[in-house]
Design an enzyme around this catalytic site. Structure first.
Site, PDB file in Angstrom:
ATOM      1  N   PHE A  19       0.818  -1.201   0.000  1.00 46.80           N
ATOM      2  CA  PHE A  19       0.000   0.000   0.000  1.00 46.80           C
ATOM      3  C   PHE A  19       0.859   1.261   0.000  1.00 46.80           C
ATOM      4  O   PHE A  19       0.495   2.276  -0.584  1.00 46.80           O
ATOM      5  CB  PHE A  19      -0.979  -0.004   1.181  1.00 46.80           C
ATOM      6  CG  PHE A  19      -1.945   1.143   1.123  1.00 46.80           C
ATOM      7  CD1 PHE A  19      -2.800   1.274   0.029  1.00 46.80           C
ATOM      8  CD2 PHE A  19      -1.986   2.099   2.119  1.00 46.80           C
ATOM      9  CE1 PHE A  19      -3.674   2.349  -0.058  1.00 46.80           C
ATOM     10  CE2 PHE A  19      -2.856   3.173   2.032  1.00 46.80           C
ATOM     11  CZ  PHE A  19      -3.713   3.306   0.944  1.00 46.80           C
ATOM     12  N   ILE A 447      26.260  19.738  14.156  1.00 45.09           N
ATOM     13  CA  ILE A 447      25.693  18.657  14.969  1.00 45.09           C
ATOM     14  C   ILE A 447      26.151  17.278  14.486  1.00 45.09           C
ATOM     15  O   ILE A 447      25.979  16.274  15.162  1.00 45.09           O
ATOM     16  CB  ILE A 447      24.154  18.774  15.008  1.00 45.09           C
ATOM     17  CG1 ILE A 447      23.745  20.147  15.550  1.00 45.09           C
ATOM     18  CG2 ILE A 447      23.514  17.697  15.850  1.00 45.09           C
ATOM     19  CD1 ILE A 447      24.299  20.501  16.926  1.00 45.09           C
ATOM     20  N   SER A 449      25.936  15.470  10.949  1.00 50.57           N
ATOM     21  CA  SER A 449      25.798  15.056   9.548  1.00 50.57           C
ATOM     22  C   SER A 449      25.883  16.258   8.617  1.00 50.57           C
ATOM     23  O   SER A 449      25.517  17.381   8.976  1.00 50.57           O
ATOM     24  CB  SER A 449      24.471  14.334   9.347  1.00 50.57           C
ATOM     25  OG  SER A 449      23.405  15.160   9.721  1.00 50.57           O
ATOM     26  N   ASP A 615      24.903  11.304  20.823  1.00 50.24           N
ATOM     27  CA  ASP A 615      23.580  11.867  20.524  1.00 50.24           C
ATOM     28  C   ASP A 615      22.481  11.139  21.284  1.00 50.24           C
ATOM     29  O   ASP A 615      22.437   9.911  21.279  1.00 50.24           O
ATOM     30  CB  ASP A 615      23.279  11.725  19.023  1.00 50.24           C
ATOM     31  CG  ASP A 615      24.125  12.665  18.168  1.00 50.24           C
ATOM     32  OD1 ASP A 615      24.391  13.785  18.610  1.00 50.24           O
ATOM     33  OD2 ASP A 615      24.507  12.255  17.046  1.00 50.24           O
ATOM     34  N   HIS A 710      15.466  22.897   9.531  1.00 51.64           N
ATOM     35  CA  HIS A 710      14.338  22.256   8.846  1.00 51.64           C
ATOM     36  C   HIS A 710      13.795  23.107   7.722  1.00 51.64           C
ATOM     37  O   HIS A 710      12.957  22.678   6.950  1.00 51.64           O
ATOM     38  CB  HIS A 710      13.230  21.948   9.848  1.00 51.64           C
ATOM     39  CG  HIS A 710      13.734  21.071  10.942  1.00 51.64           C
ATOM     40  ND1 HIS A 710      14.260  21.588  12.093  1.00 51.64           N
ATOM     41  CD2 HIS A 710      13.884  19.737  11.006  1.00 51.64           C
ATOM     42  CE1 HIS A 710      14.677  20.585  12.840  1.00 51.64           C
ATOM     43  NE2 HIS A 710      14.473  19.461  12.199  1.00 51.64           N
TER      44      HIS A 710
HETATM   45  N1  GLN Z   1      24.596  13.547  14.738  1.00 49.53           N
HETATM   46  C1  GLN Z   1      23.321  13.384  14.158  1.00 49.53           C
HETATM   47  C2  GLN Z   1      23.195  14.174  12.865  1.00 49.53           C
HETATM   48  O1  GLN Z   1      23.733  15.222  12.768  1.00 49.53           O
HETATM   49  C3  GLN Z   1      22.224  13.804  15.094  1.00 49.53           C
HETATM   50  C4  GLN Z   1      20.874  13.465  14.531  1.00 49.53           C
HETATM   51  C5  GLN Z   1      19.715  13.922  15.362  1.00 49.53           C
HETATM   52  O2  GLN Z   1      19.780  14.895  16.061  1.00 49.53           O
HETATM   53  N2  GLN Z   1      18.625  13.225  15.271  1.00 49.53           N
HETATM   54  O3  GLN Z   1      22.538  13.791  11.935  1.00 49.53           O
HETATM   55 ZN    ZN Z   2      18.724  16.940  16.408  1.00 46.90          ZN
END
Ligand code: GLN
Ligand code: ZN
Length: 771
Positions: A19, A447, A449, A615, A710
């Site tokens: 689906f 952070i 990535s 994390d 985002h």
């Molecule tokens: N170290 C991860 C990243 O930067 C942290 C991901 C997250 O905060 N969910 O993608």
């Molecule tokens: Zn995050």
């Protein structure tokens, strides 16, 4: 057999995500509405056949959704927000309006965003959030439900099971109190109850022919204020008189709410026996004994993947029967099977026998429900084979060498303060870290990535398909990493990362390298809409056969003279985003993962990595639903985090990162994690977090997200600097780091470079201004 057997709902994505594919190809315009509807009908028909074949005698109808069951309820109650009503005429299909609400619509001159989504209680399923206004009105549109009921009658109507029981259908709807409590837009949504009840009344009248109507009220498992308790009394004294209600709650214990709902004129109360302790069960049984409400005993866990311990469940059912008799009992799943993968038989030959033998997915859970009812009614001999298989699995689990690792068990049994305490207190560590790292005021970092572009994903697929060799794939990843590090130095960031190009998913990457975790081939569970996740299965004692990230991180450190920050996923996040074994407390499994990570942390330190980030994006979402249970969780969660982090020298700097959090309630726990630096992604503003942190006199350093990753929007340096200027009212300057608010995985390179350039510029301005 006269005992009724049931489940609260069934997976709706199809055994192999058929689906999901139908949805996506309809959305892309590759197939038409007929194909989508046919696919949906096929999934439902298969589901009904599976339930019939297993011998389920009361079948839920209406739990299926083209996207989300809360959105179905929004439509059924006529609570479609104005901005969607306005575009209705411009859409081809009524279902397109439903999808516009779910995912936004940008086509043919229409441009409207999606409604907000949130996690359905403490699951990883996301529901759409109803939006209500003070002048909200409701009107009933029950056509969808009637359509589903007609279809189910055609397929099932009048059918009898092998034992000649006639199968009945049970319409499923979301209850009015939970609907209002799930909503946003009003400070006191329950004030709308009086307007809503007549609509539910009308619906129940339409469904008069049904023996039972499943009305879902999961909020009954939560801490309720007086207004909510009153709303429950009122709603169910009114609605209970109109139809035979089968009221459900799940995921958390009923406790004081049991009495409230049991004193209403409802026909049946569904109780999640998996999530009520023995004492809680006893208390409910005492209440049940006094009344005549029927009980749907949710005894097969709908949210986990483990085989039911049939003998134990049978004993509990017998205990219930001793108090209320069999006439008042129905046997079923703890919650909808929506939260469990579809069919274990798809894993044959894929999972090892040791693991396979421990599992039950939705299809197998149906058999368990029926076996339990049969055993209860006809005695143990009638289900001897099922009991023997269940006993054998329990025994195998105790003895399996794949599951049990004495070294790991011992390590966890002997946890002591050496495992959880850093060498020195933060002030002392800070002094040594300052001397070693030699960072400027307001250090800048990211952070973890960096953009996982289509090119990276393409290479990974090519490697998986065998189109390129492991060596070629490795060389490609190294080149990406080198470029990423060079770019960060060119931008003049202070603490660098390697970019995480070798990782797909932050739990999968570690899960695949740890012993004690398995990955299924088809263990998909709906997360939202067409998005499915395939959580790892933590089936045994967790250990680390060899270093997991050390080669990559050393490689990365060798590319630069600037400090490199190593990236790990923390123990609570690995736990929360997996199916976790049910034969030992979660706290113990978490501590095992923590020890495996601790070894990795120490190896990274030995390899020369000066900074390590662990994390924990899931720490807040793993919080138990009931307040009374939260402290115990936070205690062991913090302990596990500390086990993973605390082994290092004072000079080594430990960071953590958390996402989407309402932190106010867990501030003390966050401080107790004793990290050197924390970065938090705020659901609202960074300023809210700062206020809380300064009130709590948060002792260590804090990375402030100066822009929202985002959104593709890149703010001006001034806007970023303003975040820090405001922060200086709450924090000491030395406490503040500057970073984006989360990982950059989902962004593109040009905007990432643009944003980081401005971020570094902002940091430099501030250094001059505030030094
Ligand atoms: N170290 C991860 C990243 O930067 C942290 C991901 C997250 O905060 N969910 O993608
Ligand atoms: Zn995050």
């Amino acid at each position: 057999m006269s005992l009724t057997t049931t489940v609260l709902g069934y997976p709706r994505i199809g055994v192999k995500r058929e689906f999901k594919r139908a949805q996506e190809s309809y959305w892309k315009g590759k197939t038409d509405i007929r194909a989508l509807q046919d696919s949906a009908a096929k999934v439902r028909e298969d589901n009904y056949h599976r339930m019939l074949e297993a011998g389920i005698s009361e079948i839920p109808v209406g739990d299926f959704s083209f996207y989300d069951h809360v959105l179905d309820c929004i439509c059924m109650l006529g609570a479609v927000p104005q901005r969607y009503r306005e575009i209705a005429a411009k859409l081809d299909q009524p279902l397109d309006l439903f999808f516009a609400m779910a995912r936004g619509h940008q086509k043919d001159g229409v441009d409207v965003g999606a409604m907000e989504m949130t996690k359905w209680f403490d699951t990883n399923y996301h529901n759409i959030v109803p939006e209500l206004s003070a002048d909200q009105s409701f009107t009933l549109d029950s056509s969808r439900l009637h359509g589903l009921l007609r279809e189910a009658k055609d397929i099932i109507g009048g059918k009898a099971l092998a034992n000649s029981t006639t199968v009945t259908l049970r319409p499923v709807i979301l209850g009015p109190v939970s609907f209002l409590l799930l909503s946003k837009g009003l400070e006191q949504p329950l004030t709308l109850l009086d307007k809503l009840l007549p609509v539910y009344g009308q619906l129940l009248a339409e469904l008069g022919e049904y023996e039972h109507i499943q009305i879902e009220e999961p909020f009954l498992g939560l801490d309720l204020d007086t207004a909510a308790k009153d709303a429950y009394r009122k709603a169910y004294s009114v609605l209970g008189a109109k139809a035979k209600l089968f009221v459900t709650s799940y995921f958390a214990p009923l406790r004081e709410n049991a009495e409230i709902i049991l004193s209403q004129p409802i026909e049946t109360l569904h109780i999640d026996f998996v999530n009520n302790s023995e004492a809680e069960v006893n208390a409910i049984l005492a209440l049940l004994e006094q009344g005549n409400v029927k009980v749907s005993a949710g005894i097969v866990d709908g949210r986990n993947v483990w085989r039911n311990k049939l003998r134990q469940s049978l004993a509990l059912l017998q205990k219930i029967v001793a108090r209320i008799g069999t006439e008042r009992l129905i046997v079923g799943s703890s919650c909808s099977l929506l939260h469990s993968p579809a069919d274990l038989s798809c894993e044959k030959g894929h999972l090892s026998e040791d693991v396979y033998g421990q599992l039950a997915f939705a299809r197998q859970k149906l058999d368990e429900v029926v076996a339990l009812a049969k055993g209860l009614e006809q005695g143990e001999a009638a289900i001897a084979a099922a009991l023997a298989a269940s006993d054998a699995a329990i025994e195998a689990r105790k003895n399996s060498e794949v599951i049990n690792n004495a070294g790991v068990q011992q390590r966890v049994a002997n946890i002591n303060s050496k495992d959880t305490e850093r060498q020195g207190p933060f002030v002392q560590r800070r002094e040594k870290q300052v001397a070693k790292l030699n960072l400027p005021l307001f250090p800048t970092t990211t952070i973890g990535s960096f953009p996982q572009t289509a090119a990276v994903r393409k290479k990974r697929n090519a490697f998986r398909k065998g189109e390129i060799t492991a060596g070629q794939y490795q060389a490609y990843l190294e080149e990406e990493t080198i470029q990423c590090i060079r770019m960060q130095s060119d931008l003049d960031l202070d603490v660098l990362v390697h970019g995480e190009f070798e990782r797909t998913d932050m739990v999968e990457y570690f899960g695949e390298q740890l012993d004690g975790l398995a990955f299924t081939a088809n263990g998909w569970v709906q997360s939202y809409g067409s998005r499915c996740v395939r959580p790892p299965v933590i089936y045994g004692d967790v250990s680390r056969p060899k270093p997991m990230t050390v080669d990559w991180m050393s490689f990365a450190q060798q590319q630069t003279h600037r400090p490199m920050k190593a990236m790990l996923t923390g123990p609570i996040t690995i736990l929360k985003w997996s199916f976790v074994r049910d034969d030992q407390p979660l706290s113990r499994t978490c501590a095992q993962i923590a020890f495996a990570l601790r070894d990795e942390v120490l190896d990274l330190e030995k390899a020369g990595l000066p900074i390590i980030q662990i994390d924990e994006p899931a720490i807040r979402e793993a919080l138990p639903l009931r307040k009374a249970d939260q402290k115990t969780y936070l205690d062991w969660a913090v302990q596990s985090f500390r086990i993973s982090a605390a082994g290092v020298q004072d000079e080594t700097q430990v960071h953590t990162h958390m996402c989407y959090s309402e932190f106010n309630e867990i501030m003390d726990a966050i401080a107790a994690m004793d990290t050197d630096v924390i970065s938090i992604e705020a659901s609202r503003s960074q300023l809210d977090i700062l206020k809380v942190m300064s009130e709590a006199k948060y002792p260590s350093e804090i990375g402030l997200g100066v822009y929202d990753i985002h959104s593709p929007r890149v703010p001006e340096p001034k806007e970023m600097a303003d975040v820090i200027r405001k922060a200086s009212q709450y924090l000491e300057n030395w406490q503040v780091w500057i970073n984006p608010d989360c990982g950059l995985k989902t962004r593109d390179w040009p905007e990432t470079i643009g944003a980081l350039r401005r971020m570094v510029e902002a940091a430099k301005t501030l250094r001059e201004e505030l030094a």
